[in-house]
Design an enzyme around this catalytic site. Structure first.
Site, PDB file in Angstrom:
ATOM      1  N   HIS A  40       0.878  -1.168   0.000  1.00 31.90           N
ATOM      2  CA  HIS A  40       0.000   0.000   0.000  1.00 31.90           C
ATOM      3  C   HIS A  40       0.910   1.210   0.000  1.00 31.90           C
ATOM      4  O   HIS A  40       1.957   1.214   0.658  1.00 31.90           O
ATOM      5  CB  HIS A  40      -0.890   0.014   1.240  1.00 31.90           C
ATOM      6  CG  HIS A  40      -1.660   1.290   1.410  1.00 31.90           C
ATOM      7  ND1 HIS A  40      -2.795   1.577   0.666  1.00 31.90           N
ATOM      8  CD2 HIS A  40      -1.454   2.369   2.222  1.00 31.90           C
ATOM      9  CE1 HIS A  40      -3.259   2.774   1.028  1.00 31.90           C
ATOM     10  NE2 HIS A  40      -2.469   3.261   1.973  1.00 31.90           N
ATOM     11  N   CYS A 114      -4.373   1.663  -5.056  1.00 26.70           N
ATOM     12  CA  CYS A 114      -3.770   2.785  -4.327  1.00 26.70           C
ATOM     13  C   CYS A 114      -2.456   3.242  -4.941  1.00 26.70           C
ATOM     14  O   CYS A 114      -2.127   4.439  -4.922  1.00 26.70           O
ATOM     15  CB  CYS A 114      -3.558   2.403  -2.864  1.00 26.70           C
ATOM     16  SG  CYS A 114      -2.439   0.992  -2.628  1.00 26.70           S
TER      17      CYS A 114
END
Length: 206
Positions: A40, A114
């Site tokens: 992430h 993301c």
């Protein structure tokens, strides 16, 4: 792979743009040696951190948290990307406009995750993309599209989160959806830019 913050003292009127990288699974400790991993990422600028996550609604999936403390993920490293001349108020207008391009129900693990968001944001702010290794698995997924589960293929319109998939080491239990973990109250969705009223940061509710 990885890296520390660098770049020296910022010139007057310019502000650092940093990439904060998090591990989504313990298998990264083994995969990163071959340039792979499930990460992430978020962009830090003006003392706040911005990223993109999935939810079920046609509204912004861009959210803001305290830097290096995104709930549900394990912080790995910070990488200096470049600098921006946008003042805090200018950046707030900019990120709210950009939030309208990233709805939570358009999130896709392979084509719009993301890391795609942080790459886009970093490029717009500094002219420089994020390091390739951060989103390498998604890029490999594009070339291996026909081998992926049907729900993950690029032609699928269904949004999927990492929690929907099992990994060989059983580590899926440690992978969390940005909007469905116990710490969701610490994340704030950014409102989309509006010509009708001034937008403010709104708290994400369970």
């Amino acid at each position: 792979m990885g890296g520390a913050v660098s770049g020296g003292v910022a010139p007057a009127g310019e502000f650092p743009v940093l990439l904060n990288v998090y591990d989504l699974t313990p298998i990264n400790n083994y995969m990163h040696w071959c340039g792979l991993g499930i990460f992430h990422s978020a962009v830090e600028v003006h003392g706040s951190e911005y990223s993109f996550g999935a939810h079920d609604y046609p509204t912004s999936g861009v959210f803001e948290v305290e830097p290096k403390n995104c709930p549900g993920f394990l912080y790995r490293s910070t990488i200096f990307i470049g600098r921006t001349s946008l003042q805090p108020s200018e950046f707030r207008d900019f990120i709210q406009r950009m939030a309208s391009e990233y709805h939570g129900d358009t999130y896709h693990l392979i084509s719009k995750n993301c890391n795609h968001f942080t790459d886009d944001l970093s490029t717009r702010l500094t002219g420089k993309p994020i390091p390739g290794w951060v989103n390498r698995l998604a890029k490999i997924g594009v070339f291996c599209n026909c081998l992926l589960p049907e729900s993950m293929r690029l032609e699928s319109t269904e949004t999927k989160n990492l929690t929907d998939y099992d990994f060989s080491d059983g580590s899926n239990a440690t992978i969390k959806d940005p909007f469905e973990d116990d710490d969701v109250e610490d994340k704030h969705l950014l409102p989309q830019s509006s010509f009708v009223e001034n937008a403010i940061v709104q708290e994400v509710h369970r």
